[in-house]
Write a protein that holds these residues in place. Structure first.
Motif, mmCIF file in Angstrom:
data_model
loop_
_atom_site.group_PDB
_atom_site.id
_atom_site.type_symbol
_atom_site.label_atom_id
_atom_site.label_comp_id
_atom_site.label_asym_id
_atom_site.label_seq_id
_atom_site.Cartn_x
_atom_site.Cartn_y
_atom_site.Cartn_z
ATOM 1 N N UNK A 318 0.846 -1.207 0.000
ATOM 2 C CA UNK A 318 0.000 0.000 0.000
ATOM 3 C C UNK A 318 0.878 1.254 0.000
ATOM 4 N N UNK A 319 1.948 1.209 0.765
ATOM 5 C CA UNK A 319 2.834 2.383 0.837
ATOM 6 C C UNK A 319 3.546 2.591 -0.502
ATOM 7 N N UNK A 320 3.873 1.494 -1.172
ATOM 8 C CA UNK A 320 4.486 1.621 -2.503
ATOM 9 C C UNK A 320 3.499 2.297 -3.456
ATOM 10 N N UNK A 321 2.216 1.939 -3.343
ATOM 11 C CA UNK A 321 1.196 2.550 -4.221
ATOM 12 C C UNK A 321 1.033 4.035 -3.875
ATOM 13 N N UNK A 322 1.101 4.371 -2.596
ATOM 14 C CA UNK A 322 0.996 5.782 -2.188
ATOM 15 C C UNK A 322 2.180 6.577 -2.755
ATOM 16 N N UNK A 323 3.353 5.981 -2.669
ATOM 17 C CA UNK A 323 4.530 6.662 -3.222
ATOM 18 C C UNK A 323 4.336 6.928 -4.724
ATOM 19 N N UNK A 324 3.803 5.944 -5.431
ATOM 20 C CA UNK A 324 3.543 6.132 -6.875
ATOM 21 C C UNK A 324 2.570 7.286 -7.101
ATOM 22 N N UNK A 325 1.543 7.342 -6.271
ATOM 23 C CA UNK A 325 0.556 8.427 -6.424
ATOM 24 C C UNK A 325 1.222 9.788 -6.235
ATOM 25 N N UNK A 326 2.045 9.894 -5.212
ATOM 26 C CA UNK A 326 2.740 11.158 -4.955
ATOM 27 C C UNK A 326 3.655 11.490 -6.136
ATOM 28 N N UNK A 327 4.315 10.430 -6.651
ATOM 29 C CA UNK A 327 5.282 10.625 -7.735
ATOM 30 C C UNK A 327 4.584 11.107 -9.007
ATOM 31 N N UNK A 328 3.307 10.748 -9.169
ATOM 32 C CA UNK A 328 2.590 11.215 -10.371
ATOM 33 C C UNK A 328 2.306 12.720 -10.278
ATOM 34 N N UNK A 329 2.455 13.302 -9.073
ATOM 35 C CA UNK A 329 2.204 14.737 -8.903
ATOM 36 C C UNK A 329 3.474 15.578 -8.875
ATOM 37 N N UNK A 330 4.576 14.996 -8.398
ATOM 38 C CA UNK A 330 5.846 15.751 -8.338
ATOM 39 C C UNK A 330 6.967 14.889 -8.910
ATOM 40 N N UNK A 331 7.903 15.489 -9.645
ATOM 41 C CA UNK A 331 8.963 14.668 -10.242
ATOM 42 C C UNK A 331 10.023 14.201 -9.244
ATOM 43 N N UNK A 332 10.144 14.913 -8.102
ATOM 44 C CA UNK A 332 11.241 14.591 -7.187
ATOM 45 C C UNK A 332 10.703 14.027 -5.883
ATOM 46 N N UNK A 333 11.192 12.824 -5.544
ATOM 47 C CA UNK A 333 10.746 12.176 -4.310
ATOM 48 C C UNK A 333 11.707 12.458 -3.168
ATOM 49 N N UNK A 334 11.277 12.404 -1.895
ATOM 50 C CA UNK A 334 9.919 12.186 -1.407
ATOM 51 C C UNK A 334 9.467 13.509 -0.801
ATOM 52 N N UNK A 335 8.414 14.138 -1.310
ATOM 53 C CA UNK A 335 7.984 15.406 -0.718
ATOM 54 C C UNK A 335 7.576 15.200 0.749
ATOM 55 N N UNK A 336 7.846 16.182 1.592
ATOM 56 C CA UNK A 336 7.565 16.009 3.023
ATOM 57 C C UNK A 336 6.080 16.078 3.337
ATOM 58 N N UNK A 337 5.279 16.612 2.425
ATOM 59 C CA UNK A 337 3.819 16.601 2.593
ATOM 60 C C UNK A 337 3.205 16.044 1.317
ATOM 61 N N UNK A 338 2.118 15.310 1.481
ATOM 62 C CA UNK A 338 1.359 14.772 0.347
ATOM 63 C C UNK A 338 1.095 15.885 -0.665
ATOM 64 N N UNK A 339 1.622 15.754 -1.888
ATOM 65 C CA UNK A 339 1.484 16.854 -2.862
ATOM 66 C C UNK A 339 0.055 17.066 -3.351
ATOM 67 N N UNK A 340 -0.863 16.170 -3.007
ATOM 68 C CA UNK A 340 -2.261 16.411 -3.389
ATOM 69 C C UNK A 340 -2.986 17.187 -2.291
ATOM 70 N N UNK A 341 -2.339 17.416 -1.160
ATOM 71 C CA UNK A 341 -2.995 18.095 -0.034
ATOM 72 C C UNK A 341 -2.921 19.614 -0.229
ATOM 73 N N UNK A 342 -3.986 20.296 0.151
ATOM 74 C CA UNK A 342 -4.003 21.755 -0.042
ATOM 75 C C UNK A 342 -2.929 22.452 0.808
ATOM 76 N N UNK A 343 -2.425 21.795 1.845
ATOM 77 C CA UNK A 343 -1.401 22.424 2.689
ATOM 78 C C UNK A 343 0.025 22.231 2.149
#
Ligand code: GLC
Length: 428
Positions: A318-343
């Motif tokens: 599940x965490x691997x899938x979450x990482x993929x989701x984040x990666x589809x939003x930002x090119x550089x891993x690992x952002x410290x906050x979920x890049x889909x979050x408004x914050x």
């Protein structure tokens, strides 16, 4: 500094950065901005030193332990020498310790670092006899001072303790903290770094409000725990402690007693059970828990991957899938906050940027928990970020630009740690 080392390989630059930031046995995080010894920085830095100067790695650990308190606390900052470049200094903390220290902890990476440095020490090291009991005392401190009810989750009473100062995970709980302070705030960080990349003024007032409150308890652990309006089970700190307990358990088999080993093993079981409760199925990641509101926080941060680093494999896929989701939003891993979050704010400190030390721990977790491909992706991203832009404090996940301070010690240490030919078998 930059001129002198410009033409050298990145490995030589990383080593030169540690030497440049060496203040005679301890390493400052970077020149000026952070002129003292920081707890979890030094743990990573010790592992970095161990790739090319093992005796110096032991010095780093010994000097950090000079700051340890009689009750076992290893403080966030040891003020070995005075400096005007940083606020709040020893006059604000007033912890009555020699050398002067702050009065709160930071994520306990140290036992993990000690085990790694020991593995890199040919023939073992005499140092461990002196250091091992200090680690035992420190882990006991975590449980008695920060989990007095024995829940299996340790509490974080100040955002600075998490090492992720202004993470959005703390927003709701920090809103309860008044912005009034008895100490006059004289920030120094914003004279070194663009304020847009640093915590905001209100955050700072709340940080200092808590320091004032704790100083008023004379740094008594039980009184601090009772008085703090901010009491969080930080998923990062808890996972890092759970991992460190396993490293301490390994050290105890050769350097401790059976009774100690049994005590540590029992804590490990209890922590594993409690951390499982912090899984957030909706966000596909572990989250922190507000122990006052009795509610899990509603934002995903990079700390939520760290139970992998602690050896919990239940949700590795599940965490691997979450990482993929984040990666589809930002090119550089690992952002410290979920890049889909408004914050999510890609340039503001712990609200979006990528941190090399966190990447290293997450990669270590994915690698050990059956997801080596994800580990490789993260390590490659870390390597490219550093090699292209330098040894910055942190990086913008949308552009890859280096941000914050330059020539940062823990970024240098991680660059050394991810260079395969430098790795001793112990540092894996
Ligand atoms: C900041 C970071 C913290 C780090 C310190 C020194 O306060 O948030 O994690 O330990 O700087 O680098």
């Amino acid at each position: 500094m930059t001129d002198i080392i410009e033409n050298k390989s990145i490995i030589e630059r990383a080593q030169a950065t540690l030497r440049h930031n060496d203040r005679g046995g301890y390493t400052v995080p970077t020149d000026r901005l952070y002129p003292f010894q920081w707890n979890w920085d030094s743990a990573f830095v010790a592992m970095g030193w161990a790739t090319f100067d093992v005796p110096r790695a032991w010095d780093e650990i010994r000097l950090l332990l000079r700051g340890q308190w009689p009750d076992g606390l290893i403080p966030q900052i040891v003020f070995h020498v005075p400096s005007d470049d940083y606020f709040p200094g020893p006059d604000v903390w007033q912890t009555n310790h020699t050398p002067p220290t702050s009065g709160i902890p930071q994520p306990p990476v140290l036992a993990t670092a000690v085990r790694a440095v020991l593995a890199a020490s040919p023939g073992g090291a005499a140092e461990i006899a002196e250091i091992y009991p200090r680690l035992v005392a420190n882990h006991r401190w975590w449980h008695t001072a920060r989990d007095p009810e024995g829940t299996g989750l340790v509490a974080t009473l100040h955002p600075w303790e998490s090492g992720m100062d202004n993470s959005p995970a703390w927003d709701t709980a920090m809103a309860r903290v008044p912005i009034t302070t008895t100490t006059t705030i004289r920030r120094r960080d914003t004279s070194h770094i663009d304020p847009a990349m640093r915590p905001k003024a209100d955050d700072y007032q709340r940080f200092i409000h808590l320091v004032d409150l704790f100083r008023g308890t004379a740094w008594n652990p039980a009184a601090m725990y009772a008085a703090s309006p901010f009491r969080m089970a930080d998923i990062g700190t808890n996972a890092i402690l759970l991992r460190a307990e396993q490293d301490l358990l390994a050290l105890s088999t050769s350097h401790g007693t059976r009774a100690e080993a049994a005590e540590i093993a029992e804590r490990i079981q209890c922590m594993k059970t409690a951390q499982a409760e912090l899984w957030d199925p909706k966000r596909g990641i572990y989250v922190s828990r507000d122990l006052i509101a009795n509610a899990n926080v509603d934002v995903a941060t990079s700390a939520g991957f760290l139970p992998l680093y602690a050896g919990i494999d239940t949700h590795a896929a599940d965490l691997a899938a979450t990482l993929d989701r984040w990666h589809s939003r930002v090119p550089w891993l690992v952002p410290s906050t979920d890049p889909t979050d408004r914050r999510f704010e890609p340039m503001r400190y712990w609200r979006g940027p990528v941190w090399a030390v966190v990447n290293w721990m997450i990669a270590e977790g994915f690698s050990k928990m059956g997801q080596p491909g994800k580990a490789t992706t993260i390590i490659e991203a870390t390597r490219t970020l550093i090699d292209q832009t330098g040894l910055s404090e942190y990086f913008d996940p949308t552009t890859g630009a280096g941000l914050g301070g330059e020539t940062f010690s823990w970024t240098a240490a991680i660059r050394l740690l991810i260079e395969p030919q430098l790795l001793s078998p112990g540092i894996r």
